[in-house]
Write an enzyme that holds these catalytic residues in place. Structure first.
Site, PDB file in Angstrom:
ATOM      1  N   ASN A   9      67.082  48.360 122.508  1.00 43.11           N
ATOM      2  CA  ASN A   9      65.346  49.558 122.144  1.00 43.11           C
ATOM      3  C   ASN A   9      64.749  48.576 123.256  1.00 43.11           C
ATOM      4  OD1 ASN A   9      63.061  50.314 122.514  1.00 43.11           O
ATOM      5  ND2 ASN A   9      64.376  51.048 119.710  1.00 43.11           N
ATOM      6  N   TRP A  10      64.335  47.985 123.650  1.00 47.69           N
ATOM      7  CA  TRP A  10      62.973  46.523 124.052  1.00 47.69           C
ATOM      8  C   TRP A  10      61.893  46.983 123.135  1.00 47.69           C
ATOM      9  CZ3 TRP A  10      63.553  46.319 130.004  1.00 47.69           C
ATOM     10  CH2 TRP A  10      64.939  45.952 130.867  1.00 47.69           C
ATOM     11  N   LYS A  11      61.048  48.348 122.919  1.00 47.57           N
ATOM     12  CA  LYS A  11      60.163  48.550 121.945  1.00 47.57           C
ATOM     13  C   LYS A  11      59.167  47.869 123.218  1.00 47.57           C
ATOM     14  CE  LYS A  11      61.818  48.241 117.882  1.00 47.57           C
ATOM     15  NZ  LYS A  11      62.540  47.547 116.365  1.00 47.57           N
ATOM     16  N   HIS A  96      62.276  57.602 116.497  1.00 48.86           N
ATOM     17  CA  HIS A  96      62.379  55.846 115.563  1.00 48.86           C
ATOM     18  C   HIS A  96      61.732  56.039 114.568  1.00 48.86           C
ATOM     19  CE1 HIS A  96      62.195  51.907 115.602  1.00 48.86           C
ATOM     20  NE2 HIS A  96      63.531  51.715 115.987  1.00 48.86           N
ATOM     21  N   GLU A  98      59.301  53.162 113.897  1.00 47.70           N
ATOM     22  CA  GLU A  98      58.096  53.731 113.811  1.00 47.70           C
ATOM     23  C   GLU A  98      57.711  54.877 114.786  1.00 47.70           C
ATOM     24  OE1 GLU A  98      59.933  48.923 115.295  1.00 47.70           O
ATOM     25  OE2 GLU A  98      58.976  50.172 116.238  1.00 47.70           O
ATOM     26  N   GLU A 167      68.737  54.160 111.300  1.00 48.51           N
ATOM     27  CA  GLU A 167      68.876  53.102 110.776  1.00 48.51           C
ATOM     28  C   GLU A 167      67.814  53.140 109.900  1.00 48.51           C
ATOM     29  OE1 GLU A 167      65.039  53.246 113.655  1.00 48.51           O
ATOM     30  OE2 GLU A 167      64.389  55.154 113.319  1.00 48.51           O
ATOM     31  N   GLY A 173      63.699  45.087 111.643  1.00 50.10           N
ATOM     32  CA  GLY A 173      62.677  43.741 111.821  1.00 50.10           C
ATOM     33  C   GLY A 173      62.293  42.963 110.890  1.00 50.10           C
ATOM     34  N   SER A 211      68.819  45.937 112.879  1.00 54.33           N
ATOM     35  CA  SER A 211      68.683  44.218 112.508  1.00 54.33           C
ATOM     36  C   SER A 211      69.944  44.107 112.552  1.00 54.33           C
ATOM     37  CB  SER A 211      68.345  44.548 110.990  1.00 54.33           C
ATOM     38  OG  SER A 211      67.039  44.209 110.886  1.00 54.33           O
ATOM     39  N   GLY A 232      67.902  46.475 118.383  1.00 56.27           N
ATOM     40  CA  GLY A 232      65.775  46.279 118.577  1.00 56.27           C
ATOM     41  C   GLY A 232      65.731  44.334 119.339  1.00 56.27           C
ATOM     42  N   GLY A 233      65.470  43.458 118.198  1.00 51.62           N
ATOM     43  CA  GLY A 233      64.946  42.861 118.988  1.00 51.62           C
ATOM     44  C   GLY A 233      66.302  41.591 120.233  1.00 51.62           C
TER      45      GLY A 233
END
Length: 255
Positions: A9-11, A96, A98, A167, A173, A211, A232-233
């Site tokens: 997930n590049w966000k 998600h 977010e 999640e 994050g 994470s 994610g990251g």
């Protein structure tokens, strides 16, 4: 053993140049790992054409990070599921944390979006998860079952076609991660809920999305009800993302 699914997930990250470099590195480094795990990348809508052009015919699938709850119409700025299909999307991330937190998305809206995705032939990756306050109050099971129940009710007999991503909001994050035992316990709850909803629940895959990184992936992915990861990251770093894929039990077994 179920083949793992690893989704990046590049966000809201990326550029044409940066994406091209990352995709080149992933394609070069993936090699035989593709046989052990299904791999996909979910990007912001403007980059879907780039993913389609560069990943077509490769072992990496691609998808979007959201879609509209509406089929079409006067909804300026929205992206319909059918539009995502035009760009070859196989997956779309829905609900998600977010989106729920910053855009006020409700369980019912997420469920409507899942309906639209399935109708367009796209697999929804439905995210569920509790806040730290929920967990400390002992409400984890109640929250995730409520979130998933809305989707199951909306999609009916198609419930076996969704992917679920657990999640924990407190581990997204933040650098904090649920222990493998904590994650497995929630995954088991979700698995039981899916089994109760569909006779074909063996098709469902449940991903961990809090994470996950190269350092903790192996221990998480060996849990019996964790079928992969929503990354994610770490998905923005080719070496780390490839390391996570290599951590899949099937990859380690050379299958």
């Amino acid at each position: 053993m179920t083949k793992k699914l690893i989704v990046g997930n590049w966000k809201m990250n990326g550029s044409l140049a940066a994406n091209a470099g990352l995709l080149q590195a992933l394609l070069a480094g993936l090699g035989d790992q593709a046989a052990a795990a299904d791999v996909a990348l979910c990007a912001s809508a403007p980059y879907l054409a780039q993913l389609q052009a560069l990943l077509q015919g490769s072992a990496i699938g691609w998808g979007a990070q959201d879609c509209s709850a509406h089929e079409s119409g006067a909804y300026t700025g929205e992206v319909a599921a059918a539009m995502l299909r035009d760009f070859g999307c196989r997956y779309v991330i829905l609900g998600h944390s977010e989106r729920r937190q910053y855009h006020g998305e409700t369980d019912d809206q997420v469920a409507q979006k899942a309906q639209r995705a399935l109708a367009a032939g796209i697999t929804p990756i439905v995210c569920v998860g509790e806040t730290l306050a929920d967990r400390e109050a002992g409400r984890t099971e109640f929250v995730v079952k409520r979130q998933l129940s809305a989707v199951i009710h909306a999609v009916g007999h198609c419930a076996s076609e969704i992917v679920v991503a657990y999640e924990p909001v407190w581990a997204i994050g933040t650098g904090r991660t649920a222990t493998p035992e904590q994650a497995q316990a929630v995954h088991a709850v979700l698995r039981a809920q899916l089994k109760a909803a569909s006779a074909h629940s063996s098709r469902n895959r449940i991903l961990y999305g809090g994470s996950m990184n190269a350092g903790n992936a192996a221990e998480l992915l060996c849990q019996s009800d964790i079928d992969g990861g929503l990354i994610g990251g770490a998905s923005l770093k080719a070496d780390e993302f490839l390391s996570i894929i290599a951590s899949c039990p099937l990859a380690a077994a050379g299958l």
